[in-house]
Every structure is written in C-alpha cells, then in structure tokens.
Design a protein around this motif. Structure first.
Motif, mmCIF file in Angstrom:
data_model
loop_
_atom_site.group_PDB
_atom_site.id
_atom_site.type_symbol
_atom_site.label_atom_id
_atom_site.label_comp_id
_atom_site.label_asym_id
_atom_site.label_seq_id
_atom_site.Cartn_x
_atom_site.Cartn_y
_atom_site.Cartn_z
ATOM 1 N N ASP A 1 0.610 3.330 8.859
ATOM 2 C CA ASP A 1 -0.133 2.699 9.963
ATOM 3 C C ASP A 1 0.228 1.215 10.084
ATOM 4 O O ASP A 1 0.413 0.706 11.190
ATOM 5 C CB ASP A 1 -1.638 2.844 9.764
ATOM 6 N N GLN B 1 0.846 -1.186 0.000
ATOM 7 C CA GLN B 1 0.000 0.000 0.000
ATOM 8 C C GLN B 1 0.881 1.235 0.000
ATOM 9 O O GLN B 1 2.081 1.161 0.168
ATOM 10 C CB GLN B 1 -0.890 -0.002 1.245
ATOM 11 N N GLY B 2 0.256 2.337 -0.097
ATOM 12 C CA GLY B 2 1.004 3.585 -0.024
ATOM 13 C C GLY B 2 0.372 4.527 0.978
ATOM 14 O O GLY B 2 -0.680 4.242 1.546
ATOM 15 N N GLY B 3 1.017 5.623 1.191
ATOM 16 C CA GLY B 3 0.456 6.693 2.003
ATOM 17 C C GLY B 3 0.301 6.355 3.468
ATOM 18 O O GLY B 3 1.074 5.603 4.059
ATOM 19 N N GLU B 4 -0.740 6.948 4.045
ATOM 20 C CA GLU B 4 -0.990 6.811 5.481
ATOM 21 C C GLU B 4 -1.262 5.369 5.910
ATOM 22 O O GLU B 4 -0.852 4.961 6.980
ATOM 23 C CB GLU B 4 -2.166 7.696 5.906
ATOM 24 N N GLN B 5 -1.964 4.602 5.079
ATOM 25 C CA GLN B 5 -2.270 3.220 5.440
ATOM 26 C C GLN B 5 -0.986 2.409 5.590
ATOM 27 O O GLN B 5 -0.853 1.598 6.504
ATOM 28 C CB GLN B 5 -3.197 2.562 4.418
#
Length: 105
Positions: A85, A78-82
């Motif tokens: 997390d 995945q990318g970004g904030e996920q």
C-alpha cells in the motif's frame, strides 16, 4: 528619483514585515521530520504533516515529492500488505508530483 527610491524601500520594508513565506517554512518542517526517519514514528509524523501542508498548499511538487519519499521509506520498513500500500501510494504521489512540476516534460 527620490520617490522611486522611497517606493522601493517601502515595498521592501512591507515585504520584510510580512515575514517568511508560509510554504517554505512548512516544507522545512516536513523535511526536518523526514530527516529523522530512523526514529520511531517519524515517518508517520512526516506523512501526517505533509498531508496537512498539502491541504493548505494543494499540489505543490516539493511537498508531493517529500510525501512520496516518506511513503517509500515507510514501505521498506514494513512488510506485507502495508508495504505494498505504501509503495503504491508513493508511486501515485510521484506521478502527481511530476504532472504538476512545470519543468518536467
């Protein structure tokens, strides 16, 4: 002597009737799902099942380790904030695993 042998046989037979231990069976299921991690939704299923196993067998290092690996693998997909997390959760679970592993110092 005969009594001792019969007692041992009875204990072995009783153990055999109980069946396999539930934690190794549950861990095998979690590992099997994790091995399919390239398939869509396999990591989400692994994570969900591992949390259920942890509810039944709290703080088992083996389950915590697979769960940490699953979050880590999902983070890379995945990318970004996920992703951040997932990596954070993997880090926390890894440390929790190490803290509960009696062989780690």
């Amino acid at each position: 002597m005969t009594l001792v042998v019969l007692s041992l046989l009875g204990a072995c037979a009783g153990r055999a009737l109980e069946g396999p231990e539930p934690l190794p069976l549950a861990l095998d299921d979690v590992e099997a799902l994790f091995q399919r991690r390239a398939e869509p939704d396999a990591l989400d299923q692994t994570i969900a099942l591992a949390w259920k196993v942890l509810d039944e067998f709290p703080d088992q290092p083996e389950v915590l380790a697979v769960l940490a690996r699953a979050y880590d693998a999902r983070g890379y997909g995945q990318g970004g904030e996920q992703a951040l997390d997932d990596f954070s959760q993997s880090y926390r679970l890894s440390h929790r695993c190490l803290a509960r592993n009696p062989g780690w110092k």
